[in-house]
Write a protein that holds these residues in place. Structure first.
Motif, PDB file in Angstrom:
ATOM      1  N   PRO A   1     -68.375 -45.257  -5.546  1.00 31.65           N
ATOM      2  CA  PRO A   1     -66.904 -45.277  -5.421  1.00 31.65           C
ATOM      3  C   PRO A   1     -66.357 -46.556  -4.794  1.00 31.65           C
ATOM      4  O   PRO A   1     -65.271 -46.998  -5.146  1.00 31.65           O
ATOM      5  N   ASP A   2     -67.124 -47.184  -3.898  1.00 34.09           N
ATOM      6  CA  ASP A   2     -66.611 -48.417  -3.287  1.00 34.09           C
ATOM      7  C   ASP A   2     -67.061 -49.668  -4.055  1.00 34.09           C
ATOM      8  O   ASP A   2     -66.828 -50.791  -3.615  1.00 34.09           O
ATOM      9  N   GLY A   3     -67.675 -49.478  -5.227  1.00 32.84           N
ATOM     10  CA  GLY A   3     -68.100 -50.612  -6.048  1.00 32.84           C
ATOM     11  C   GLY A   3     -66.905 -51.253  -6.732  1.00 32.84           C
ATOM     12  O   GLY A   3     -65.873 -50.613  -6.937  1.00 32.84           O
ATOM     13  N   ARG A   4     -67.039 -52.523  -7.082  1.00 39.52           N
ATOM     14  CA  ARG A   4     -65.946 -53.253  -7.725  1.00 39.52           C
ATOM     15  C   ARG A   4     -66.479 -54.108  -8.866  1.00 39.52           C
ATOM     16  O   ARG A   4     -67.577 -54.655  -8.781  1.00 39.52           O
ATOM     17  N   ILE A   5     -65.669 -54.239  -9.915  1.00 38.39           N
ATOM     18  CA  ILE A   5     -65.998 -55.168 -10.988  1.00 38.39           C
ATOM     19  C   ILE A   5     -64.797 -56.067 -11.248  1.00 38.39           C
ATOM     20  O   ILE A   5     -63.685 -55.569 -11.449  1.00 38.39           O
ATOM     21  N   VAL A   6     -65.023 -57.374 -11.164  1.00 34.65           N
ATOM     22  CA  VAL A   6     -63.988 -58.343 -11.536  1.00 34.65           C
ATOM     23  C   VAL A   6     -64.144 -58.576 -13.031  1.00 34.65           C
ATOM     24  O   VAL A   6     -65.205 -58.990 -13.502  1.00 34.65           O
ATOM     25  N   ALA A   7     -63.085 -58.251 -13.783  1.00 28.99           N
ATOM     26  CA  ALA A   7     -63.147 -58.295 -15.246  1.00 28.99           C
ATOM     27  C   ALA A   7     -62.195 -59.376 -15.759  1.00 28.99           C
ATOM     28  O   ALA A   7     -61.000 -59.342 -15.471  1.00 28.99           O
ATOM     29  N   CYS A   8     -62.743 -60.346 -16.499  1.00 31.00           N
ATOM     30  CA  CYS A   8     -61.965 -61.521 -16.924  1.00 31.00           C
ATOM     31  C   CYS A   8     -61.692 -61.504 -18.416  1.00 31.00           C
ATOM     32  O   CYS A   8     -62.619 -61.357 -19.229  1.00 31.00           O
ATOM     33  N   ASP A   9     -60.437 -61.685 -18.781  1.00 31.23           N
ATOM     34  CA  ASP A   9     -60.061 -61.809 -20.194  1.00 31.23           C
ATOM     35  C   ASP A   9     -58.721 -62.545 -20.265  1.00 31.23           C
ATOM     36  O   ASP A   9     -58.090 -62.792 -19.241  1.00 31.23           O
ATOM     37  N   ILE A  10     -58.330 -62.899 -21.502  1.00 31.54           N
ATOM     38  CA  ILE A  10     -57.021 -63.548 -21.680  1.00 31.54           C
ATOM     39  C   ILE A  10     -56.053 -62.671 -22.454  1.00 31.54           C
ATOM     40  O   ILE A  10     -54.899 -63.026 -22.605  1.00 31.54           O
ATOM     41  N   SER A  11     -56.518 -61.546 -22.966  1.00 32.70           N
ATOM     42  CA  SER A  11     -55.665 -60.756 -23.862  1.00 32.70           C
ATOM     43  C   SER A  11     -54.979 -59.602 -23.141  1.00 32.70           C
ATOM     44  O   SER A  11     -55.626 -58.617 -22.760  1.00 32.70           O
ATOM     45  N   GLU A  12     -53.663 -59.724 -23.031  1.00 33.83           N
ATOM     46  CA  GLU A  12     -52.869 -58.635 -22.457  1.00 33.83           C
ATOM     47  C   GLU A  12     -52.934 -57.418 -23.387  1.00 33.83           C
ATOM     48  O   GLU A  12     -53.073 -56.273 -22.946  1.00 33.83           O
ATOM     49  N   GLU A  13     -52.879 -57.693 -24.694  1.00 32.83           N
ATOM     50  CA  GLU A  13     -52.826 -56.616 -25.688  1.00 32.83           C
ATOM     51  C   GLU A  13     -54.099 -55.748 -25.651  1.00 32.83           C
ATOM     52  O   GLU A  13     -54.031 -54.527 -25.507  1.00 32.83           O
ATOM     53  N   TRP A  14     -55.261 -56.386 -25.745  1.00 40.68           N
ATOM     54  CA  TRP A  14     -56.512 -55.603 -25.769  1.00 40.68           C
ATOM     55  C   TRP A  14     -56.783 -54.926 -24.430  1.00 40.68           C
ATOM     56  O   TRP A  14     -57.221 -53.781 -24.374  1.00 40.68           O
ATOM     57  N   THR A  15     -56.500 -55.647 -23.352  1.00 40.12           N
ATOM     58  CA  THR A  15     -56.822 -55.048 -22.049  1.00 40.12           C
ATOM     59  C   THR A  15     -55.821 -53.958 -21.646  1.00 40.12           C
ATOM     60  O   THR A  15     -56.107 -53.178 -20.745  1.00 40.12           O
ATOM     61  N   SER A  16     -54.676 -53.883 -22.345  1.00 45.97           N
ATOM     62  CA  SER A  16     -53.763 -52.757 -22.049  1.00 45.97           C
ATOM     63  C   SER A  16     -54.385 -51.451 -22.552  1.00 45.97           C
ATOM     64  O   SER A  16     -54.188 -50.391 -21.955  1.00 45.97           O
ATOM     65  N   ILE A  17     -55.152 -51.531 -23.624  1.00 45.36           N
ATOM     66  CA  ILE A  17     -55.908 -50.352 -24.094  1.00 45.36           C
ATOM     67  C   ILE A  17     -56.963 -50.006 -23.041  1.00 45.36           C
ATOM     68  O   ILE A  17     -57.117 -48.856 -22.632  1.00 45.36           O
ATOM     69  N   ALA A  18     -57.672 -51.034 -22.589  1.00 46.12           N
ATOM     70  CA  ALA A  18     -58.708 -50.832 -21.561  1.00 46.12           C
ATOM     71  C   ALA A  18     -58.129 -50.124 -20.343  1.00 46.12           C
ATOM     72  O   ALA A  18     -58.691 -49.139 -19.858  1.00 46.12           O
TER      73      ALA A  18
END
Ligand code: SAM
Ligand code: CA
Length: 239
Positions: free
Chosen positions: A101-118
């Motif tokens: 639960p206290d784990g973290r992932i920094v997730a990098c992308d440039i697409s607002e459109e695709w990552t809004s689904i994510a």
């Protein structure tokens, strides 16, 4: 079902003749493999189904690869992860669900459109607070992390964005990993194009260059696995 591995004779490996022992994965065998190994949650399955309707759906990681990376994250006891290339967040979700639960992932992308689904699926899965999405060219995000003093602090990283930058991502991510941290690099067999001398496009050349660089790089212990489209694992050394 076709007969098994389909040995290729006359393969010479560092001067020693042998047969190719890697299994050729036909559809029947792949279906069987999934039927006795895949443990994909309902939410991951729905994300995969929604993504399948997208024109770029082939960019999504294979489910057995997501599951394998989740296993690696557990094996490492990882708490801090990094992802370069999110798309609709399928691989991110596999990793986030494997974190404590206290784990973290920094997730990098440039697409607002695709990552809004994510983002929708991350929220539904109850792991949105574990995922720090950075919407900017990934190299800038990685340099930002290094500039913020986070070098040497990540346990696990997955590189799966624009192939021409793979060499740059590799060097930046290696700085960000702790000694003993693990890097997974996707698509290192690139549909087989890496072994076809006629394929000289920029992406193929970049992956070939990265493969040679990692192979020669004594800072890491490495292995290129014939999983999905080729998955290279590189473990950062202790020195
Ligand atoms: N890891 C994802 C998965 O398994 O579903 C697939 C990622 S997809 C192959 C590649 C992603 O890289 C795309 O979402 C694209 O927007 C992103 N991308 C391309 N160029 C980028 C850049 N310069 N910086 C950050 N992200 C980039
Ligand atoms: Ca990929």
């Amino acid at each position: 079902m076709q007969s098994g591995p389909g040995p290729v004779s006359g393969v010479s490996i560092i001067g020693v003749e042998m047969t190719n022992k890697t299994l050729t994965m036909n559809d029947a065998l792949y279906t069987y493999l999934l039927s006795v190994s895949l443990r994909e949650s309902g939410i991951l399955r729905r994300l995969r189904a929604e993504t399948a309707a997208d024109a770029m759906a082939r960019m999504q990681s294979a489910p057995e690869q997501g599951q394998f990376m989740a296993l690696l994250v557990q094996l490492l006891g990882a708490r801090r992860c990094l992802e370069v290339g999110v798309y609709t967040g399928y691989s991110t979700l596999w990793v986030a669900q494997a974190l404590p639960p206290d784990g973290r992932i920094v997730a990098c992308d440039i697409s607002e459109e695709w990552t809004s689904i994510a983002r929708r699926y991350w929220a539904e899965a109850g792991v949105a607070d574990r995922i720090d999405l950075r919407l900017a060219p990934a190299l800038e995000s990685l340099q930002g992390l290094i500039g913020a003093g986070q070098a040497g602090s990540f346990d696990f990283a997955f590189i799966d964005a624009d192939k021409e930058n793979y060499g740059n991502y590799y060097e930046a991510v290696l700085q960000l990993l702790r000694p003993g941290g693990l890097l997974a690099i996707d698509n290192t067999l690139w549909s087989g194009d890496v072994a076809d001398p006629e394929k000289q496009d920029a992406d193929t050349r970049a992956i070939r260059a990265l493969n040679q660089h990692v192979h020669a790089d004594r800072r890491v212990t490495m292995s290129l696995l014939p999983v999905a489209d080729g998955l290279t694992l590189a473990l950062k050394g202790q020195t």
